[in-house]
Scaffold this active site. Structure first.
Site, short mmCIF file in Angstrom:
data_model
loop_
_atom_site.label_atom_id
_atom_site.label_comp_id
_atom_site.label_asym_id
_atom_site.label_seq_id
_atom_site.Cartn_x
_atom_site.Cartn_y
_atom_site.Cartn_z
N TYR A 89 -0.96 11.52 1.96
CA TYR A 89 -1.91 11.37 0.85
C TYR A 89 -1.97 12.63 -0.01
CZ TYR A 89 -3.88 6.82 2.05
OH TYR A 89 -4.04 5.47 2.26
N HIS A 147 -7.12 -6.97 0.89
CA HIS A 147 -6.04 -5.98 0.80
C HIS A 147 -4.92 -6.26 1.79
CE1 HIS A 147 -4.10 -2.18 0.00
NE2 HIS A 147 -4.28 -1.77 1.24
N ASP A 169 0.84 -1.19 0.00
CA ASP A 169 0.00 0.00 0.00
C ASP A 169 0.88 1.26 0.00
OD1 ASP A 169 -3.05 0.83 0.54
OD2 ASP A 169 -1.81 2.02 1.91
N ARG A 170 0.76 2.13 0.98
CA ARG A 170 1.59 3.35 1.01
C ARG A 170 3.08 2.98 1.00
NH1 ARG A 170 -1.35 6.79 -0.93
NH2 ARG A 170 -0.03 8.47 -0.16
N HIS A 187 -11.32 8.35 -0.12
CA HIS A 187 -10.36 8.90 0.84
C HIS A 187 -9.20 9.59 0.14
CE1 HIS A 187 -8.87 5.02 -0.39
NE2 HIS A 187 -7.72 5.19 0.22
#
Length: 292
Positions: free
Chosen positions: A212, A272, A107-108, A152
C-alpha cells in the site's frame, strides 16, 4: 491444514532473486492468470477458477508479500511497486511455459494486472480488472469527507513504523473490518476461508503495508509517467465495478476509458468480493472477454 483449491496442483515458482510465489495450477488450454485482492489470497478465485479450468489452463498465485508466497523485506519503494509485482507474474507465466496469457485481477491484484498490461503488452492478451480504479485516478477521486472510506490507504501510506505497529496490534480486527464492511453477502466468505485470510494477513503485515505504501508513492510516479507519454492498454479490457462514481462524484467508465480504448465497463450490484459473492457473473464477464 488450511483450505486449498480443489483439483489444483500446488507448487512454488521462483520469480525473482529470493522471491518464490505459491501458485495453484489446473486445466489445459489457453492460459488465464488470476490475481487476488486485499485482504485475501488466491482462495478468492475458488469458484471462478474451477469453472475456467474446464477449458483453460488456470494459474492462481499468491502475490509477493501475501498468502504463502515469499515476503521480501521492503528495501525501498521498488520492492512492492506494482511494476515489480507485475514482472513477478510475467516471469511466473513464462516459467510455467506461457509467453502470452490472459490476466484478471481483483483489487490489489487488479492494480498489478493494470501495470502488467502497460509494461508487458506483448505478454497480456486480455485484461480484466475487478472493482478498482487505476492508482493515479483513485488518489484523484478521493477528496473531502468521502475519502474516509479509504482511511486504510492513508494509514498504510505513512513511513515505516507506526502503521505496522498499529495494524499488528489489532490484526484480526483490522483485516476483519474489511471482510465485514465490503461484503455484499457475508455468506460469500465461509468461516474456514475467512480464518485462512486472517491468518495470512496476520503473518504478512509488513509486506501488506509496503504494498500500500508503494501505491502512495512509486506507483503514482509510474502511472503519471505513462499518462504523460500517452501510453494505454493495447489489449481488450473488461472492468466490473460497484457504483463508486455515484458515491464519490466521478465517472468511473470515463476514467477507465482514458487508459483502455477497447473497454467494456460494467457497473454491478454486488459487494466488493464479487468473485466470491457472484462467481457466475464474474465467469460470464471473463468468458466474454476471452472471446473478444
Amino acid at each position: 491444514m488450511h483450505p486449498t483449491l480443489t483439483g489444483f496442483d500446488y507448487r512454488r515458482v521462483d520469480v525473482a532473486e529470493g522471491v518464490a510465489l505459491n501458485v495453484a495450477v489446473a486445466g489445459t488450454g489457453r492460459p488465464v492468470v488470476l490475481l487476488h485482492g486485499f485482504p485475501q489470497t488466491h482462495l478468492m478465485w475458488r469458484h471462478v477458477a474451477a469453472d475456467l479450468a474446464t477449458d483453460h489452463t488456470v494459474i492462481c498465485p499468491d502475490l509477493r508479500g501475501y498468502g504463502d508466497s515469499d515476503k521480501p523485506r521492503e528495501d525501498g519503494p521498488q520492492t512492492y511497486a506494482k511494476r515489480t509485482m507485475a514482472a513477478d507474474i510475467v516471469t511466473l507465466a513464462r516459467r510455467l511455459g506461457h509467453e502470452r496469457f490472459a490476466l484478471a485481477g481483483h483489487d490489489r491484484g487488479a492494480l498489478v494486472a493494470f501495470r502488467a498490461g502497460l509494461d508487458h503488452p506483448a505478454a497480456i492478451s486480455h485484461l480484466a480488472c475487478l472493482d478498482v480504479l487505476p492508482t493515479l485516478d483513485m488518489w484523484d477521486a478521493l477528496r473531502g469527507t468521502t475519502a474516509a472510506v479509504g482511511f486504510h490507504l492513508y494509514l498504510m501510506a505513512q513511513p515505516p513504523g507506526l502503521p505496522e505497529w498499529m495494524i499488528t496490534a489489532t490484526a484480526d480486527a483490522f483485516f476483519g473490518h474489511f471482510l465485514d464492511q465490503w461484503a455484499g453477502d457475508p455468506r460469500a466468505v465461509p468461516a474456514e476461508v475467512r480464518a485462512a485470510y486472517l491468518r495470512a494477513c496476520r503473518e504478512a503485515v509488513p509486506s501488506i503495508v509496503a504494498d500500500y505504501r508503494a501505491s502512495a508513492g512509486v506507483d503514482v510516479e509510474h502511472d503519471t509517467a505513462d499518462r504523460a507519454a500517452g501510453n494505454r492498454l493495447a489489449m481488450p479490457v473488461t472492468v466490473l465495478q460497484q457504483d463508486w462514481g455515484a458515491a464519490l462524484g466521478y465517472d468511473a467508465a470515463a476514467l477507465w476509458r482514458s487508459w483502455a480504448p477497447d473497454l467494456r465497463h460494467s457497473t454491478v450490484s454486488l459487494g466488493h468480493f464479487m468473485a466470491e459473492e457472484s462467481p457466475t457473473d464474474v465467469v460470464k464477464a471473463l468468458r466474454d472477454l476471452l472471446a473478444r
